[in-house]
Design a protein around this motif. Sequence first.
Motif, PDB file in Angstrom:
ATOM      1  N   ASN B 214      12.843  48.746  64.552  1.00  0.00           N
ATOM      2  CA  ASN B 214      13.565  49.790  63.819  1.00  0.00           C
ATOM      3  C   ASN B 214      12.833  51.119  63.838  1.00  0.00           C
ATOM      4  OD1 ASN B 214      11.877  48.043  62.095  1.00  0.00           O
ATOM      5  ND2 ASN B 214      12.349  49.527  60.484  1.00  0.00           N
ATOM      6  N   HIS B 215      11.503  51.064  63.873  1.00  0.00           N
ATOM      7  CA  HIS B 215      10.772  52.342  63.911  1.00  0.00           C
ATOM      8  C   HIS B 215      10.837  52.978  65.298  1.00  0.00           C
ATOM      9  CE1 HIS B 215       9.035  52.563  59.851  1.00  0.00           C
ATOM     10  NE2 HIS B 215       9.202  51.249  59.891  1.00  0.00           N
ATOM     11  N   HIS B 299      13.941  41.712  64.206  1.00  0.00           N
ATOM     12  CA  HIS B 299      14.259  41.340  62.814  1.00  0.00           C
ATOM     13  C   HIS B 299      14.227  39.818  62.652  1.00  0.00           C
ATOM     14  CE1 HIS B 299      15.841  45.402  63.354  1.00  0.00           C
ATOM     15  NE2 HIS B 299      15.656  45.556  62.066  1.00  0.00           N
ATOM     16  N   PRO B 300      13.372  39.318  61.792  1.00  0.00           N
ATOM     17  CA  PRO B 300      13.145  37.868  61.740  1.00  0.00           C
ATOM     18  C   PRO B 300      14.314  37.073  61.154  1.00  0.00           C
ATOM     19  CG  PRO B 300      11.940  38.959  59.984  1.00  0.00           C
ATOM     20  CD  PRO B 300      12.536  40.044  60.813  1.00  0.00           C
ATOM     21  N   ASP B 313      20.866  42.440  56.140  1.00  0.00           N
ATOM     22  CA  ASP B 313      21.988  42.108  57.020  1.00  0.00           C
ATOM     23  C   ASP B 313      21.596  41.779  58.458  1.00  0.00           C
ATOM     24  OD1 ASP B 313      21.275  44.730  57.389  1.00  0.00           O
ATOM     25  OD2 ASP B 313      23.274  45.572  57.140  1.00  0.00           O
ATOM     26  N   ARG B 314      20.702  42.569  59.045  1.00  0.00           N
ATOM     27  CA  ARG B 314      20.336  42.295  60.447  1.00  0.00           C
ATOM     28  C   ARG B 314      19.686  40.914  60.594  1.00  0.00           C
ATOM     29  NH1 ARG B 314      19.600  47.931  60.159  1.00  0.00           N
ATOM     30  NH2 ARG B 314      20.635  49.040  61.861  1.00  0.00           N
ATOM     31  N   LEU B 315      18.863  40.592  59.639  1.00  0.00           N
ATOM     32  CA  LEU B 315      18.149  39.311  59.686  1.00  0.00           C
ATOM     33  C   LEU B 315      19.131  38.142  59.526  1.00  0.00           C
ATOM     34  CD1 LEU B 315      16.192  41.647  58.597  1.00  0.00           C
ATOM     35  CD2 LEU B 315      14.738  39.805  57.834  1.00  0.00           C
ATOM     36  N   ILE B 316      20.046  38.332  58.587  1.00  0.00           N
ATOM     37  CA  ILE B 316      21.056  37.284  58.341  1.00  0.00           C
ATOM     38  C   ILE B 316      21.926  37.097  59.585  1.00  0.00           C
ATOM     39  CG2 ILE B 316      23.125  36.715  56.989  1.00  0.00           C
ATOM     40  CD1 ILE B 316      21.751  38.272  54.641  1.00  0.00           C
ATOM     41  N   GLY B 337       9.119  40.188  64.492  1.00  0.00           N
ATOM     42  CA  GLY B 337       8.166  41.021  63.775  1.00  0.00           C
ATOM     43  C   GLY B 337       8.805  41.484  62.474  1.00  0.00           C
ATOM     44  N   HIS B 338       8.736  42.792  62.214  1.00  0.00           N
ATOM     45  CA  HIS B 338       9.402  43.469  61.091  1.00  0.00           C
ATOM     46  C   HIS B 338       8.681  43.225  59.764  1.00  0.00           C
ATOM     47  CE1 HIS B 338      12.608  45.956  59.723  1.00  0.00           C
ATOM     48  NE2 HIS B 338      13.302  45.039  59.087  1.00  0.00           N
ATOM     49  N   SER B 339       8.489  41.987  59.365  1.00  0.00           N
ATOM     50  CA  SER B 339       7.659  41.704  58.192  1.00  0.00           C
ATOM     51  C   SER B 339       6.205  41.739  58.643  1.00  0.00           C
ATOM     52  CB  SER B 339       7.971  40.320  57.619  1.00  0.00           C
ATOM     53  OG  SER B 339       9.105  40.376  56.788  1.00  0.00           O
ATOM     54  N   HIS B 340       5.388  42.441  57.870  1.00  0.00           N
ATOM     55  CA  HIS B 340       4.009  42.660  58.305  1.00  0.00           C
ATOM     56  C   HIS B 340       3.099  41.558  57.761  1.00  0.00           C
ATOM     57  CE1 HIS B 340       5.739  46.911  58.279  1.00  0.00           C
ATOM     58  NE2 HIS B 340       5.910  46.363  59.460  1.00  0.00           N
ATOM     59  N   SER B 341       3.321  40.389  58.315  1.00  0.00           N
ATOM     60  CA  SER B 341       2.587  39.205  57.877  1.00  0.00           C
ATOM     61  C   SER B 341       2.702  38.171  58.992  1.00  0.00           C
ATOM     62  CB  SER B 341       3.206  38.669  56.575  1.00  0.00           C
ATOM     63  OG  SER B 341       4.621  38.599  56.698  1.00  0.00           O
ATOM     64  N   TYR B 342       2.158  37.004  58.754  1.00  0.00           N
ATOM     65  CA  TYR B 342       2.295  35.901  59.719  1.00  0.00           C
ATOM     66  C   TYR B 342       2.976  34.751  59.004  1.00  0.00           C
ATOM     67  CZ  TYR B 342       1.075  31.975  62.743  1.00  0.00           C
ATOM     68  OH  TYR B 342       1.127  30.862  63.542  1.00  0.00           O
ATOM     69  N   GLU B 343       4.156  34.389  59.463  1.00  0.00           N
ATOM     70  CA  GLU B 343       4.902  33.263  58.884  1.00  0.00           C
ATOM     71  C   GLU B 343       5.321  32.357  60.027  1.00  0.00           C
ATOM     72  OE1 GLU B 343       7.447  36.475  57.004  1.00  0.00           O
ATOM     73  OE2 GLU B 343       7.760  34.855  55.559  1.00  0.00           O
ATOM     74  N   ARG B 344       4.930  31.092  59.938  1.00  0.00           N
ATOM     75  CA  ARG B 344       5.202  30.167  61.050  1.00  0.00           C
ATOM     76  C   ARG B 344       5.905  28.924  60.526  1.00  0.00           C
ATOM     77  NH1 ARG B 344       3.496  24.842  62.596  1.00  0.00           N
ATOM     78  NH2 ARG B 344       1.278  25.273  62.268  1.00  0.00           N
ATOM     79  N   SER B 345       7.017  28.586  61.158  1.00  0.00           N
ATOM     80  CA  SER B 345       7.870  27.509  60.645  1.00  0.00           C
ATOM     81  C   SER B 345       7.381  26.130  61.068  1.00  0.00           C
ATOM     82  CB  SER B 345       9.309  27.699  61.139  1.00  0.00           C
ATOM     83  OG  SER B 345       9.426  27.273  62.485  1.00  0.00           O
TER      84      SER B 345
END
Lengths: 278, 547
Positions: B214-215, B299-300, B313-316, B337-345
């Motif tokens: 987005n940036h 967008h995650p 909305d974009r993520l959904i 990306g987009h969220s400034h963290s690390y999340e792993r499923s």
Amino acid sequence: MQNGIKKTLFIVTFSLLSAQVFGHGDLTKRINEKTREISESPKDFRLYYERGLLYQQHIEYTKAHEDYLKSKSLGNTDKALQYRIAEVNYLAGDYNAALKSITAYLEVNGSSDVKAKKLEAQILFELGAYKKSLYAYRYVIDTMKDLRPEDILEYCDIILAENDKNQEVALEAIESGLKLLGPNTLSLQLRKLDYLKNSGQIEKALEQYNYFILEYDRREFWYYKKAMYLAEMKRPKEAIISLKLATATIDRLDMKFKNMNAILKLKEQIKSLEAQLK
Amino acid sequence: MIKKITLILIMLFTVNSFSQTATVDTQVVTSEKNSPSIVVERGPYLQTGTPTSVIVKWRTDIATESVVNYGRVLGALTKKETNRALTTEHEVALSGLTPNTKYYFNIGNLTEVLSESVSGDMYVITAPNPGTDQFVRAWIIGDPGTANAFQRQVRDAYYNYVDTTATNTGKTDMMLFLGDNAYSTGTDEEYQSAFFDIYDEMFKKSVAWSCLGNHDAYSADSATQSGPYYDIFTFPKEAEAGGTPSGTEAYFSFDYANIHVISLDSHHTSRAIGDPMYNWALSDIQNTKQDWIVVLFHHPAYSKGSHDSDIEDRLIEMRENFMPMLEANGVDLVLNGHSHSYERSYFINGHHGLANTFSLEEITKGGNTVGANGKGDGKEDGDGAYQKADTDPEGAVYITTGSAGHVSGGELNHQAMYISLNKLGSCVMEIEDDGKGGQNMVIKFIRETGEIDDYFTINKTGVTSIANTNEPKSESGKVHYVAGSDLLTITVDRNERLKKVKIYNNIGKLVKKSRKKTINVGKMPKGMYAIEITTKNGTYIESVTIE
């Protein structure tokens, strides 16, 4: 594009009713930050313009419009502001106001601005002025440096809105799009297939299915789609041949593909269509 | 003294022959011999790498011709590609290259070399042919573009990792950027400071790919494919690197070895089912025969970091519209990306709802996780690797890794995530043999400190795509063909008289008719055919492949 109107109206209504539910992450924070800056410098037209852009991205078109007008009233004469006013009017569904704004923009900035011409064409389309819309969009097609398939498809939508019997003209537009973007551009080839089917050009539509079959490495989905069309056209024997080829293609797939859900579903669809054709 | 210098030079050359990530202080010796009159302000950097081609781009301060000298031997760049048009934005395509081969290069104009590496740190290794089963390493960088010390620390941690790792030291086959490559609005100046100035050394030897963030989109316009993002990157629109032609750089795909990578635009382009990007992605994923499928978009689909995939909305839309289709067609790894963290499923499939509806205990319709190990940590030395077998090809891991430049917190409690960290870092993806005829996809999250805070493995059996040459059994039992033979034999029951045989080619066109039980097919082109057999008892249609 008619669906586009409904979609836009839906989005506007929905966002008004449930702005809190449909968030846009850091946009809200940035809007708040910009509001704080405005409170410190309430005469700075740049800040209103910037917040207007944020509101627009946040699908809060009324607020965006208000900020743009405020920015203008404070002395912002930048052409980008004029464009945004037209754009936000278009997004909010106020097409007459949008046309007025974009016309003024094009008068001041010259009619060679391809992005503005595209917006003008889209506004004219929504107003039902299809001939004018076509004229404006033609300029976009002829001038834009890096066209996208979406542009060609939108242009075709206008052609058919102007006259729904103009499938041949739309097909010509698709062909010229294929020359510009590459002969195998998928979405254009798919649309070509739609037009051939819709205009009753059965043999050409079948040739188009054959194009996909020959062009693609994995053909099972295309064989099935061709069989569906043949069945619709009451050509059951050819449909069965296509289904046999689909099945044979699946049989020759690597095991990992054979067991994918999409292929398992396809096998059921083939079986079902075969049963209908027998 | 001379001997010592010679020895040092030899050592430097040796180290650099095996390393792609030499640091500026020690190993990279990018010389500008004789102080060229024209300055290279950006690059060179590599785009759209294929087994036989690559695009080299760079920028100069003054308009000049574009020349790339290249060759397999560092001291003998015997081949040359020239563009005589004067420009500051140089783009030269090298073609006719050999797959999986290292080519050194330098750049310049008609009169001089403007940038070269005497130590051999300017090169391209062409992609392996599609389907090749070999070690591959990709560096995954999400939301890096801050141009600050954090971004450099994350970069240096990866450089250190790749230079010290025990296997395939120094090898980075590709860089996968997940968008937001230059804050805050993706301008050309911001790209210079947050992108080119940061990753300059790696750009000279590893092909960079990206999706739009987005940036980036603040200054880039996908509608007109203009602005810095689209000017900087040159992506394949016509499937030049494999996959299906999209006709746009906003979304595209490419093959590397036995991996198929799909890059989507989750920002500007319509995410609706049935719209062009969806149709393209569907056709593209249903046309690949590659062993691994990796999808990236900004967008995650799943996040409770600085962005919330339950309410944005974009993520959904990406989750609800694209995930069912991608999962049904075998996606292995989704990178966002987009969220400034690390999340792993966990190893998941078929969960497209809100975060609080995900449950490890859910078992209906196969459950939210896949396989015996699906709800474990995915670690070979822990609960065990996630398994993906020929017979059960479901399951993917979703990673939101947007902390290569900064962290922004958030609740970080998405229930689909095995781990959620508010930590700086980037990821590395390594695909390697498992020693049992399959492959492992190993992902590691490398902190800015160099620590590896998370890792997991997806093990896949039967990775080598072997065409199934076994002719399926004739359904009616009437068609007999032995591969390589010239004769096709039709067998009918004693009391069933053969009336006619029609042979249709692979597009259903009638190509041969016969009334005989033995038909010579020796002169027919190889390929798949449908055989229509009519007897006095009825008509049967079978398929056969003539080889």
